[in-house]
Design a protein around this motif. Structure first.
Motif, PDB file in Angstrom:
ATOM      1  N   GLU A   9       0.826  -1.215   0.000  1.00  0.00           N
ATOM      2  CA  GLU A   9       0.000   0.000   0.000  1.00  0.00           C
ATOM      3  C   GLU A   9       0.861   1.265   0.000  1.00  0.00           C
ATOM      4  O   GLU A   9       0.547   2.239  -0.694  1.00  0.00           O
ATOM      5  CB  GLU A   9      -0.947  -0.010   1.197  1.00  0.00           C
ATOM      6  CG  GLU A   9      -2.057  -1.023   1.089  1.00  0.00           C
ATOM      7  CD  GLU A   9      -2.896  -1.123   2.356  1.00  0.00           C
ATOM      8  OE1 GLU A   9      -2.584  -0.425   3.351  1.00  0.00           O
ATOM      9  OE2 GLU A   9      -3.855  -1.912   2.348  1.00  0.00           O
ATOM     10  N   ARG A  10       1.923   1.229   0.768  1.00  0.00           N
ATOM     11  CA  ARG A  10       2.831   2.396   0.794  1.00  0.00           C
ATOM     12  C   ARG A  10       3.496   2.597  -0.563  1.00  0.00           C
ATOM     13  O   ARG A  10       3.645   3.730  -1.030  1.00  0.00           O
ATOM     14  CB  ARG A  10       3.878   2.221   1.891  1.00  0.00           C
ATOM     15  CG  ARG A  10       3.280   2.343   3.294  1.00  0.00           C
ATOM     16  CD  ARG A  10       4.306   2.137   4.373  1.00  0.00           C
ATOM     17  NE  ARG A  10       5.316   3.187   4.307  1.00  0.00           N
ATOM     18  CZ  ARG A  10       6.478   3.128   4.949  1.00  0.00           C
ATOM     19  NH1 ARG A  10       6.783   2.086   5.689  1.00  0.00           N
ATOM     20  NH2 ARG A  10       7.332   4.122   4.847  1.00  0.00           N
ATOM     21  N   GLU A  15       3.939   5.530  -5.685  1.00  0.00           N
ATOM     22  CA  GLU A  15       3.856   5.528  -7.149  1.00  0.00           C
ATOM     23  C   GLU A  15       2.811   6.523  -7.642  1.00  0.00           C
ATOM     24  O   GLU A  15       3.031   7.220  -8.643  1.00  0.00           O
ATOM     25  CB  GLU A  15       3.529   4.118  -7.652  1.00  0.00           C
ATOM     26  CG  GLU A  15       4.693   3.155  -7.539  1.00  0.00           C
ATOM     27  CD  GLU A  15       4.325   1.727  -7.923  1.00  0.00           C
ATOM     28  OE1 GLU A  15       3.118   1.453  -8.159  1.00  0.00           O
ATOM     29  OE2 GLU A  15       5.239   0.904  -7.992  1.00  0.00           O
ATOM     30  N   ALA A  16       1.683   6.609  -6.934  1.00  0.00           N
ATOM     31  CA  ALA A  16       0.649   7.570  -7.318  1.00  0.00           C
ATOM     32  C   ALA A  16       1.161   9.001  -7.161  1.00  0.00           C
ATOM     33  O   ALA A  16       0.901   9.856  -8.018  1.00  0.00           O
ATOM     34  CB  ALA A  16      -0.600   7.364  -6.466  1.00  0.00           C
ATOM     35  N   ASP A  22       4.948  13.920 -11.799  1.00  0.00           N
ATOM     36  CA  ASP A  22       5.389  13.921 -13.199  1.00  0.00           C
ATOM     37  C   ASP A  22       4.421  14.711 -14.073  1.00  0.00           C
ATOM     38  O   ASP A  22       4.839  15.490 -14.943  1.00  0.00           O
ATOM     39  CB  ASP A  22       5.514  12.494 -13.732  1.00  0.00           C
ATOM     40  CG  ASP A  22       6.742  11.763 -13.203  1.00  0.00           C
ATOM     41  OD1 ASP A  22       7.649  12.431 -12.658  1.00  0.00           O
ATOM     42  OD2 ASP A  22       6.788  10.522 -13.341  1.00  0.00           O
ATOM     43  N   ASP A  23       3.129  14.520 -13.854  1.00  0.00           N
ATOM     44  CA  ASP A  23       2.126  15.274 -14.624  1.00  0.00           C
ATOM     45  C   ASP A  23       2.242  16.769 -14.336  1.00  0.00           C
ATOM     46  O   ASP A  23       2.177  17.594 -15.253  1.00  0.00           O
ATOM     47  CB  ASP A  23       0.712  14.792 -14.293  1.00  0.00           C
ATOM     48  CG  ASP A  23       0.418  13.408 -14.840  1.00  0.00           C
ATOM     49  OD1 ASP A  23       1.143  12.946 -15.740  1.00  0.00           O
ATOM     50  OD2 ASP A  23      -0.549  12.780 -14.350  1.00  0.00           O
TER      51      ASP A  23
END
Length: 72
Positions: A9-10, A15-16, A22-23
């Motif tokens: 989960e971490r 990653e999210a 990045d966006d």
């Protein structure tokens, strides 16, 4: 076993966050690129207006403003 699930989960959360960052960086890069293009265009316009101003000014010394007419 819960340690593995918590770690997963971490990692998913990290990653999210990286994808979001990045966006955001890409959007900021596009914005900065557009601003630089606009700044360059404005600089060229200013240079052109400055050249036109220089051409419009008389070549000789400026005429006195308060000079009386020649018939006095």
């Amino acid at each position: 076993m819960s340690d593995g699930k918590e770690l997963s989960e971490r990692m998913d959360a990290l990653e999210a966050r990286v994808m979001y960052q990045d966006d955001t960086i890409e959007v900021l890069n596009q914005t900065i690129t557009a601003q630089w293009r606009e700044i360059d265009a404005l600089k060229r316009q200013i240079a052109l207006l400055y050249e036109r101003l220089e051409e419009a000014q008389p070549a000789g010394p400026p005429a006195p403003v308060d000079e009386p007419p020649p018939h006095y």
